[in-house]
Design a protein around this motif. Structure first.
Motif, short mmCIF file in Angstrom:
data_model
loop_
_atom_site.label_atom_id
_atom_site.label_comp_id
_atom_site.label_asym_id
_atom_site.label_seq_id
_atom_site.Cartn_x
_atom_site.Cartn_y
_atom_site.Cartn_z
N THR A 82 6.44 -0.52 -4.95
CA THR A 82 5.32 -0.13 -5.42
C THR A 82 4.60 -1.44 -4.64
O THR A 82 3.81 -1.15 -4.50
CB THR A 82 5.76 -1.35 -7.75
OG1 THR A 82 6.68 -0.19 -7.92
CG2 THR A 82 4.36 -1.69 -7.62
N ASP A 83 5.32 -3.18 -4.36
CA ASP A 83 4.59 -3.30 -3.24
C ASP A 83 4.32 -3.03 -1.68
O ASP A 83 3.24 -3.13 -1.37
CB ASP A 83 6.39 -4.43 -3.09
CG ASP A 83 6.36 -5.57 -4.12
OD1 ASP A 83 5.52 -5.69 -5.30
OD2 ASP A 83 7.45 -5.89 -4.02
N ASN A 121 1.10 -0.60 -3.15
CA ASN A 121 -0.07 -2.32 -3.11
C ASN A 121 -0.25 -2.42 -1.97
O ASN A 121 -1.56 -2.98 -1.84
CB ASN A 121 0.51 -3.31 -4.30
CG ASN A 121 0.43 -2.68 -5.00
OD1 ASN A 121 -0.18 -1.32 -6.28
ND2 ASN A 121 1.49 -3.35 -6.78
N ASN A 122 0.58 -2.56 -1.26
CA ASN A 122 0.04 -3.54 -0.14
C ASN A 122 -1.14 -2.31 1.07
O ASN A 122 -1.82 -3.02 1.65
CB ASN A 122 1.13 -3.63 0.52
CG ASN A 122 1.82 -4.85 0.30
OD1 ASN A 122 1.47 -5.84 -0.45
ND2 ASN A 122 3.30 -5.64 0.93
N ILE A 160 -2.51 -0.06 -0.56
CA ILE A 160 -3.71 0.70 -0.90
C ILE A 160 -5.03 -0.73 -0.75
O ILE A 160 -6.16 -1.52 -0.09
CB ILE A 160 -3.44 0.24 -1.84
CG1 ILE A 160 -2.69 2.31 -2.57
CG2 ILE A 160 -5.04 0.14 -2.50
CD1 ILE A 160 -2.71 2.19 -4.13
N ALA A 161 -4.54 -1.92 -0.53
CA ALA A 161 -4.92 -3.09 -0.31
C ALA A 161 -6.06 -2.90 1.22
O ALA A 161 -6.87 -3.50 1.28
CB ALA A 161 -3.70 -4.81 -0.63
N HIS A 182 -6.28 6.07 -1.28
CA HIS A 182 -6.33 4.79 -2.58
C HIS A 182 -5.78 5.78 -4.08
O HIS A 182 -4.77 6.03 -4.83
CB HIS A 182 -7.32 4.30 -3.51
CG HIS A 182 -7.30 3.35 -2.43
ND1 HIS A 182 -8.98 1.66 -2.62
CD2 HIS A 182 -7.35 2.33 -1.07
CE1 HIS A 182 -8.48 0.74 -1.56
NE2 HIS A 182 -7.17 1.26 -0.53
N LYS A 231 -2.33 5.77 -5.92
CA LYS A 231 -1.97 5.25 -7.00
C LYS A 231 -1.61 5.73 -8.22
O LYS A 231 -0.59 5.44 -9.24
CB LYS A 231 -3.54 4.34 -7.11
CG LYS A 231 -3.58 3.16 -8.89
CD LYS A 231 -2.68 2.47 -8.39
CE LYS A 231 -3.08 0.82 -8.83
NZ LYS A 231 -2.56 1.15 -10.58
N ASP A 291 1.68 5.06 -10.33
CA ASP A 291 2.03 5.10 -11.78
C ASP A 291 3.09 6.31 -12.22
O ASP A 291 3.44 5.87 -13.58
CB ASP A 291 0.31 4.94 -12.29
CG ASP A 291 -0.43 4.02 -11.95
OD1 ASP A 291 -0.32 3.65 -11.47
OD2 ASP A 291 -2.13 4.46 -12.10
#
Length: 255
Positions: free
Chosen positions: A62-63, A66-67, A69-70, A77, A81, A85
């Protein structure tokens, strides 16, 4: 490429979840022996613990996603994502189902042992009845002694139905779920047969003791009347002897 690496991690985790679901949740389980049931409980506990340990990996994925995607362009994305999910939802559902099934099986295991405990208690009571019936089989003595034996048997027979009701309910709960049904039915049939036989024998013995008491009371009454009569005769004869009355003078008493 970072995207390929992330998708590989996501895919591996998905595969593990699918395998765990097939292994522990989708298969049809039959528990015909206590050993099979115990083994299933232990396996499910291990599966639950393993799933909980995977939480660290899910968090790392997850981290990482998310990193990425940022920093990544918006075009990358949405798909990533969505996959994340789906993974999180699948993982949480797996943990919830494993926890639920583990809890259910632990309750079933406890239910089985509770049933054994009640059966043991009732069989000990039946053992006491058996011993009591043997002790009163050929009882000798007067009305009072027989009456004490009858009272003792009747006290023992005033046994609450609670345990037997619990046995019936616990057995029904387990067999309705197809768990240890053959073994439980066999145990119940043996217990119920013994229970019925000893109940019937106890009723017969109670009636027999009641008749013995009545017979002993009648015997005691007859003996008492004979003793009273003998006492009167003895007193009369003693008086005759004291008065030097000859037997020829009292032909009735002489006879």
């Amino acid at each position: 490429d970072k995207t390929v690496s992330l998708r590989k991690d996501l895919s591996e985790m998905h595969e593990w979840i699918t395998q765990a679901e097939e292994e522990y949740l989708e298969r049809d389980f039959e528990y015909k022996t206590p050993d099979e049931l115990q083994k299933a409980v232990e396996e499910l506990k291990r599966a639950k613990e393993e799933a909980m340990q995977k939480e660290v990996k899910v968090k790392l994925i997850t981290d990482s996603v998310n990193n990425f995607i940022a920093k990544a362009p918006p075009a990358a994305h949405e798909a990533l994502k969505k996959e994340l999910d789906v993974l999180i939802t699948s993982y949480q559902r797996l943990c919830s189902r494993l926890n639920g099934k583990c809890k259910t099986l632990e309750e079933v295991w406890a239910c089985w042992h509770e049933l054994l405990s009640y059966l043991d208690a009732e069989n000990k009571w039946l053992n006491e009845i058996e011993l009591k019936l043997k002790a009163t089989e050929n009882i000798q003595g007067g009305a009072e002694e027989i009456s004490e034996s009858l009272d003792s048997l009747e006290r023992l027979m005033r046994h609450p139905e609670d345990n037997r009701n619990q046995i019936r309910e616990l057995a029904q709960t387990l067999t309705d779920g197809g768990i240890l049904d053959e073994l439980i039915n066999e145990k119940l049939e043996r217990f119920n047969t013994r229970w019925e036989e000893l109940q019937q024998e106890a009723v017969r013995r109670q009636k027999s003791l009641e008749q013995s008491i009545q017979s002993a009371q009648e015997t005691d009454k007859t003996l008492r009347l004979i003793q009273e009569s003998l006492a009167v005769i003895d007193k009369q004869l003693t008086a005759y002897i004291a008065d030097r009355v000859d037997a020829a003078q009292v032909p009735q008493e002489a006879q």
